[in-house]
Scaffold this motif. Structure first.
Motif, PDB file in Angstrom:
ATOM      1  N   GLN A  67      -0.666  -7.095   1.056  1.00  0.00           N
ATOM      2  CA  GLN A  67      -1.090  -8.477   0.825  1.00  0.00           C
ATOM      3  C   GLN A  67      -0.279  -9.452   1.662  1.00  0.00           C
TER       4      GLN A  67
ATOM      5  N   SER B 160      -4.801  -4.459  -8.535  1.00  0.00           N
ATOM      6  CA  SER B 160      -6.242  -4.433  -8.748  1.00  0.00           C
ATOM      7  C   SER B 160      -6.545  -4.584 -10.237  1.00  0.00           C
TER       8      SER B 160
ATOM      9  N   ASP C  86      -1.914   1.755  -7.282  1.00  0.00           N
ATOM     10  CA  ASP C  86      -2.971   1.527  -6.289  1.00  0.00           C
ATOM     11  C   ASP C  86      -2.861   0.129  -5.683  1.00  0.00           C
TER      12      ASP C  86
ATOM     13  N   GLU D 225      -2.353  -2.852  -2.933  1.00  0.00           N
ATOM     14  CA  GLU D 225      -2.886  -3.090  -1.599  1.00  0.00           C
ATOM     15  C   GLU D 225      -1.943  -4.016  -0.832  1.00  0.00           C
TER      16      GLU D 225
ATOM     17  N   GLY E  70       0.792  -1.215   0.000  1.00  0.00           N
ATOM     18  CA  GLY E  70       0.000   0.000   0.000  1.00  0.00           C
ATOM     19  C   GLY E  70       0.828   1.271   0.000  1.00  0.00           C
TER      20      GLY E  70
END
Length: 438
Positions: free
Chosen positions: A332, A361, A328, A330, A307
């Motif tokens: 994990q 994403s 973008d 995230e 992130g």
């Protein structure tokens, strides 16, 4: 021994400096090929193992595995496969283009966009006392490499992408008592990045197209912390943390094959570039449990702080607008489990499985990051030639989720055009290592 260690260290530096990490065959573009022994268990128990000093990558406290001066040299041959099918591509809507403003780019896919690559690792440990060990390691924690060629349908999104992060670490590990060890390291990171793509449009009256190539680098610093506990004989718990690393990349952009009209219309000039990028932190929580005198279970959960990496925003230090690529990502987790079997006094066998979740994403997946979730199946072992010398090996098959790139409606692609493509990927990784104590 001193000359041998120096020669091994120099050889590993040379290998690391020329290695180009294969295209995203750990989730995101993290590399996990730092230990042949750990790879045999699919990293199960990686932050808690007493096997050898290569496990110190995930937990610096594990340098206490060295009982005497020790050298560990590891290499992982990553053999990837990627099949790209382009289902649609159009150039950008450039002023002066023909009716409709765009041009179809066909469906030609990149030829062999990924190549086999050797990822090296080096570890050196020197006990300073019965309880304290000094360690030095050299690793490639992050890497990305892909080359589609300059004439594929998605060339305005990417032709070549490369990122390589080389980390030199200096560690101290201390055995607090019979059941607890702690460790810490400071790291020097040298990172290089290459971003190349086509620019312009294939329509001649709009200025045609050319190639833009960015090369940039930076040096930065990080650290790691770790603790290993053995609350009872045969039960080991480990926690390791590697910090994020902030880079302020500086380099240049050079254009080739660009017409004077295109250069004037798009403000394309050879100039300097800058961008700030953060490579993520990694936290590893592991357990090893001796089930019997010959069988050990290892478990790991590894969190990568993706992130912190929001994307690219390249400043050309000229009239040209910034180039933006939103990632973008995230945060994990990767989960793994492995079994270690002591077949004999000399031969130890390993196997493991892992689930490695991708931070990418669907909305922002790109030709530079065609990433998907992974599943690992690993086999390996260690053969002890003597009490002082051993060799480890591992073979890992990585199954990668089929994914699609759908770049048809993002504002940041207004100069790149559209791209729709399907990706089928997998990889085999062969790891070998020598562990030598003196």
């Amino acid at each position: 021994m001193k000359n041998t260690s120096q020669n091994l260290f120099r050889a590993t530096i040379i290998a690391a400096s020329v290695a180009a990490a294969s295209s995203t065959f750990a989730a995101g573009f993290a590399l996990n090929d730092h230990s042949a022994a750990a790879s045999g268990n699919a990293l199960g128990g990686a932050a808690a193992s007493k096997t050898d000093i290569s496990f110190s990558f995930w937990n610096p406290a594990l340098f206490t595995n060295a009982k005497s001066t020790t050298v560990n040299v590891s290499g992982a041959l990553v053999m990837p496969s990627m099949d790209v099918t382009v289902t649609g591509a159009n150039s950008a809507d450039v002023n002066g283009a023909a009716a409709g403003g765009t041009a179809p780019l066909g469906t030609k896919a990149g030829e062999d966009p990924v190549d086999s690559t050797l990822v090296p690792a080096f570890y050196f440990a020197k006990p300073l006392s019965d309880k304290t060990v000094a360690g030095v390691s050299l690793n490639v924690p992050f890497g990305l490499s892909g080359d589609y060629g300059k004439d594929w349908a998605g060339r305005f999104h990417a032709t070549e992408t490369a990122l390589q992060d080389i980390a030199l670490s200096f560690a101290l590990a201390h055995r607090v008592n019979d059941w607890a060890s702690v460790g810490a390291s400071v790291q020097i990171h040298k990172a290089d990045i290459v971003l190349e793509s086509a620019v312009g449009t294939p329509i001649s009256q709009a200025g045609g197209e050319g190639i833009g190539r960015i090369e940039a680098d930076d040096t930065s610093y990080g650290y790691s912390l770790g603790v290993m506990l053995e609350p009872k004989q045969g039960t080991r718990l480990g926690l390791g943390y590697r910090s994020q690393v902030d880079f302020d990349f500086k380099g240049d952009v050079k254009y080739t094959g660009v017409s004077s009209g295109l250069a004037a219309n798009a403000n394309l000039v050879n100039t300097t570039v800058t961008d700030s990028i953060t490579l993520p932190s990694v936290m590893t929580l592991s357990m090893e449990q001796e089930i019997s005198p010959t069988l050990t279970l290892g478990l790991s959960a590894i969190k990568t702080g993706w992130g912190d990496l929001d994307g690219l925003n390249i400043d050309f230090n000229s009239k040209q607008s910034n180039s933006v690529l939103t990632l973008d990502f995230e945060d994990q987790w990767m989960y793994s489990a492995g079994l270690t079997y002591a077949h004999s006094e000399k031969l130890t066998l390993r196997t493991g499985v892992a689930i490695d979740n991708s931070p990418v994403s669907d909305k922002y997946r790109s030709a530079r990051t065609p990433d998907g979730d992974r599943k690992w199946i690993s086999f390996g072992g260690t053969y002890d030639f003597s009490e002082m010398t051993s060799a480890s090996f591992a073979l890992t098959h990585v199954m990668i989720e089929d994914v699609s790139v759908n770049r048809t409606s993002l504002t940041e692609d207004r100069a790149r055009g559209t791209l729709q493509a399907d990706y089928k990927s997998s990889a085999n990784v062969l790891s070998v290592a020598m562990n030598m104590a003196f």
